[in-house]
Design a protein around this motif. Sequence first.
Motif, PDB file in Angstrom:
ATOM      1  N   HIS A 145       0.907  -1.173  -0.212  1.00 16.67           N
ATOM      2  CA  HIS A 145      -0.134  -0.037   0.332  1.00 16.67           C
ATOM      3  C   HIS A 145       0.790   1.100   0.055  1.00 16.67           C
ATOM      4  O   HIS A 145       0.534   2.257  -0.466  1.00 16.67           O
ATOM      5  N   HIS A 146       1.833   1.429   0.969  1.00 19.37           N
ATOM      6  CA  HIS A 146       3.130   2.187   1.040  1.00 19.37           C
ATOM      7  C   HIS A 146       3.831   2.882  -0.053  1.00 19.37           C
ATOM      8  O   HIS A 146       3.634   3.447  -1.263  1.00 19.37           O
ATOM      9  N   LEU A 147       3.943   1.220  -0.942  1.00 12.68           N
ATOM     10  CA  LEU A 147       4.573   1.253  -2.524  1.00 12.68           C
ATOM     11  C   LEU A 147       4.077   1.957  -3.433  1.00 12.68           C
ATOM     12  O   LEU A 147       4.539   2.650  -4.180  1.00 12.68           O
ATOM     13  N   GLU A 148       3.117   1.704  -2.975  1.00 16.38           N
ATOM     14  CA  GLU A 148       1.888   2.499  -4.571  1.00 16.38           C
ATOM     15  C   GLU A 148       1.917   3.369  -4.467  1.00 16.38           C
ATOM     16  O   GLU A 148       1.813   4.297  -4.989  1.00 16.38           O
ATOM     17  N   LYS A 149       1.599   4.012  -3.339  1.00 14.90           N
ATOM     18  CA  LYS A 149       1.118   5.545  -3.439  1.00 14.90           C
ATOM     19  C   LYS A 149       2.385   6.275  -3.708  1.00 14.90           C
ATOM     20  O   LYS A 149       2.220   7.228  -4.522  1.00 14.90           O
ATOM     21  N   ASN A 150       4.006   5.523  -4.208  1.00 14.66           N
ATOM     22  CA  ASN A 150       4.616   6.305  -4.457  1.00 14.66           C
ATOM     23  C   ASN A 150       4.594   6.062  -6.452  1.00 14.66           C
ATOM     24  O   ASN A 150       6.098   6.682  -6.591  1.00 14.66           O
ATOM     25  N   ILE A 151       4.297   5.038  -6.654  1.00 18.23           N
ATOM     26  CA  ILE A 151       4.634   4.289  -8.073  1.00 18.23           C
ATOM     27  C   ILE A 151       3.456   5.409  -9.136  1.00 18.23           C
ATOM     28  O   ILE A 151       2.136   5.265  -8.750  1.00 18.23           O
ATOM     29  N   THR A 152       3.859   5.770 -10.348  1.00 13.31           N
ATOM     30  CA  THR A 152       2.973   6.170 -11.506  1.00 13.31           C
ATOM     31  C   THR A 152       3.369   5.191 -12.735  1.00 13.31           C
ATOM     32  O   THR A 152       4.286   4.658 -12.210  1.00 13.31           O
ATOM     33  N   LEU A 153       2.250   5.204 -13.707  1.00  9.79           N
ATOM     34  CA  LEU A 153       2.202   4.325 -14.291  1.00  9.79           C
ATOM     35  C   LEU A 153       3.691   3.740 -15.654  1.00  9.79           C
ATOM     36  O   LEU A 153       3.629   3.152 -16.301  1.00  9.79           O
ATOM     37  N   ASN A 154       4.309   5.304 -15.539  1.00  2.86           N
ATOM     38  CA  ASN A 154       5.254   5.687 -16.440  1.00  2.86           C
ATOM     39  C   ASN A 154       6.734   5.474 -16.069  1.00  2.86           C
ATOM     40  O   ASN A 154       7.353   5.377 -16.323  1.00  2.86           O
ATOM     41  N   ASP A 155       6.527   4.787 -14.399  1.00  3.53           N
ATOM     42  CA  ASP A 155       8.176   4.491 -13.548  1.00  3.53           C
ATOM     43  C   ASP A 155       8.693   3.887 -14.603  1.00  3.53           C
ATOM     44  O   ASP A 155       8.111   2.424 -14.130  1.00  3.53           O
ATOM     45  N   ILE A 156       9.707   3.743 -13.567  1.00  2.00           N
ATOM     46  CA  ILE A 156      11.347   1.917 -13.773  1.00  2.00           C
ATOM     47  C   ILE A 156      11.212   1.952 -12.527  1.00  2.00           C
ATOM     48  O   ILE A 156      11.780   3.009 -12.233  1.00  2.00           O
ATOM     49  N   VAL A 157      10.940   0.847 -12.941  1.00  2.00           N
ATOM     50  CA  VAL A 157      11.044   0.017 -10.566  1.00  2.00           C
ATOM     51  C   VAL A 157      12.007  -0.712 -11.036  1.00  2.00           C
ATOM     52  O   VAL A 157      11.768  -1.512 -11.498  1.00  2.00           O
ATOM     53  N   CYS A 158      12.807  -0.157  -9.392  1.00  2.00           N
ATOM     54  CA  CYS A 158      13.601  -1.623 -10.032  1.00  2.00           C
ATOM     55  C   CYS A 158      13.559  -2.044  -8.107  1.00  2.00           C
ATOM     56  O   CYS A 158      12.996  -1.094  -6.822  1.00  2.00           O
ATOM     57  N   ASP A 159      13.657  -3.681  -7.528  1.00  2.00           N
ATOM     58  CA  ASP A 159      13.208  -4.113  -6.177  1.00  2.00           C
ATOM     59  C   ASP A 159      14.050  -4.808  -6.248  1.00  2.00           C
ATOM     60  O   ASP A 159      14.514  -6.191  -6.954  1.00  2.00           O
TER      61      ASP A 159
END
Length: 288
Positions: free
Chosen positions: A97-111
């Motif tokens: 829930h907290h991670l989602e709030k900081n992500i947008t559809l155009n983002d490249i995200v790294c785990d």
Amino acid sequence: MDISDIIDILLCPDDHSSISFFNNELVCENCKRKFEIKENILDMTPKVKTDISNSDEKIPYFNYYESLFQNGTPGDEGTFGLSEKSISEGFVNETLHHLEKNITLNDIVCDVGAATGDYSLHLAKKCKLIIHCDLDLNGLLISKKKANQKNVNNILFLRCDYFKMPFKNNKIDLAYSIDVIERGISHDKKLIKEISRTIKSQGTLIFDYHTKERSKLTRINPTYLLTYSNSDVETLLDKISFSKLTLVGTGFVPQLKKWSNLEYSILNPLSKLLKFPPGRKLVICLIQ
């Protein structure tokens, strides 16, 4: 996942040169090393591992890292995230829930330290691309199988050493690392600095840590992980340039057992209301 779509993000982990993609191969433009793509997993581990023998890491972690680097297997510690070892589903959902709030559809995200995909597979639906990074081949294979079952296609499975991440500077929109910052000040500062290097200006770094507040309450402080206070986090970040820092408590309910999602959704807010200290805190950091 089409590797050619992210070729401008990658670099050689050995000499930091750019990577070319042709004839279905990734090749370092300087040293000419070729990087293998096998079973939809890209292996970009460096030739030389990081020396952690003189740092403050715990002996079990030293052996774990050695085994992962050399063999791709975690040794006696086992692959993190398997069902018998997983944390409560409710905690995972709270963190998501907290991670989602900081992500947008155009983002490249790294785990970073993605294990078997508790977070990456879900968050792939929320962004342009997610890069699932781990040294554990078993964890990568398990998460890849889950992704196939769920038809998640915008995910790159990357075997890499997170001390030497194969990314150019300032290319990632958001990077997060959950249940990894716990191995000792030297290890954790080194990792945070390396992750932050890859994040764009005004991008976001997120990690969590086990709190000293909870360990003081329970008087349980496992020897295999380190707990931190708020002031300790300042030490962890003292080499990082950021414009905003937020700490968010998670995991308020005592982990007396692996709570069901329903139990957790009821007991965790109640525990917070009763002023139980959080078991962990998320650090949300806006990079300058």
